[in-house]
Design a protein around this motif. Structure first.
Motif, PDB file in Angstrom:
ATOM      1  N   SER A  32       0.849  -1.192   0.000  1.00  0.00           N
ATOM      2  CA  SER A  32       0.000   0.000   0.000  1.00  0.00           C
ATOM      3  C   SER A  32       0.884   1.241   0.000  1.00  0.00           C
ATOM      4  O   SER A  32       2.095   1.154   0.231  1.00  0.00           O
ATOM      5  N   VAL A  54       1.451   9.704  -2.689  1.00  0.00           N
ATOM      6  CA  VAL A  54       0.586   9.786  -3.867  1.00  0.00           C
ATOM      7  C   VAL A  54       0.961  10.989  -4.734  1.00  0.00           C
ATOM      8  O   VAL A  54       0.927  10.912  -5.957  1.00  0.00           O
ATOM      9  N   ASP A  67      -2.366   3.721  -7.009  1.00  0.00           N
ATOM     10  CA  ASP A  67      -3.598   2.985  -6.743  1.00  0.00           C
ATOM     11  C   ASP A  67      -3.570   1.565  -7.306  1.00  0.00           C
ATOM     12  O   ASP A  67      -4.549   0.834  -7.189  1.00  0.00           O
ATOM     13  N   TRP A  69      -2.323  -2.043  -6.973  1.00  0.00           N
ATOM     14  CA  TRP A  69      -1.684  -2.987  -6.048  1.00  0.00           C
ATOM     15  C   TRP A  69      -1.990  -4.434  -6.361  1.00  0.00           C
ATOM     16  O   TRP A  69      -1.449  -5.325  -5.734  1.00  0.00           O
TER      17      TRP A  69
END
Length: 71
Positions: A32, A54, A67, A69
């Motif tokens: 993450s 981000v 975004d 993963w």
């Protein structure tokens, strides 16, 4: 950190983890943006959090952005 984009986040693997390289050294696998932030904190950017990850221009995202993963 020494280069313009010293952090590389590689494409997701079969388990959804992404290798993270900071200043030429593999830091580990992230699952993450929070994990990427933890690696950056260990590298000396203690104030970095998920939102910084981000938005950061220090990071080169390969195989998808922050975004992506799952493979």
């Amino acid at each position: 950190m020494t280069s313009d984009r010293p952090v590389v986040v590689y494409p997701p693997d079969e388990e959804g983890g992404r290798r993270v390289r900071v200043d030429g050294q593999i830091s580990g696998r992230a699952y993450s943006a929070r994990d990427v932030a933890a690696f950056l904190q260990e590298a000396g950017l203690q104030d970095y959090d998920e939102m910084d990850v981000v938005r950061s221009s220090l990071i080169e995202w390969r195989g998808g952005g922050p975004d992506a993963w799952a493979r």
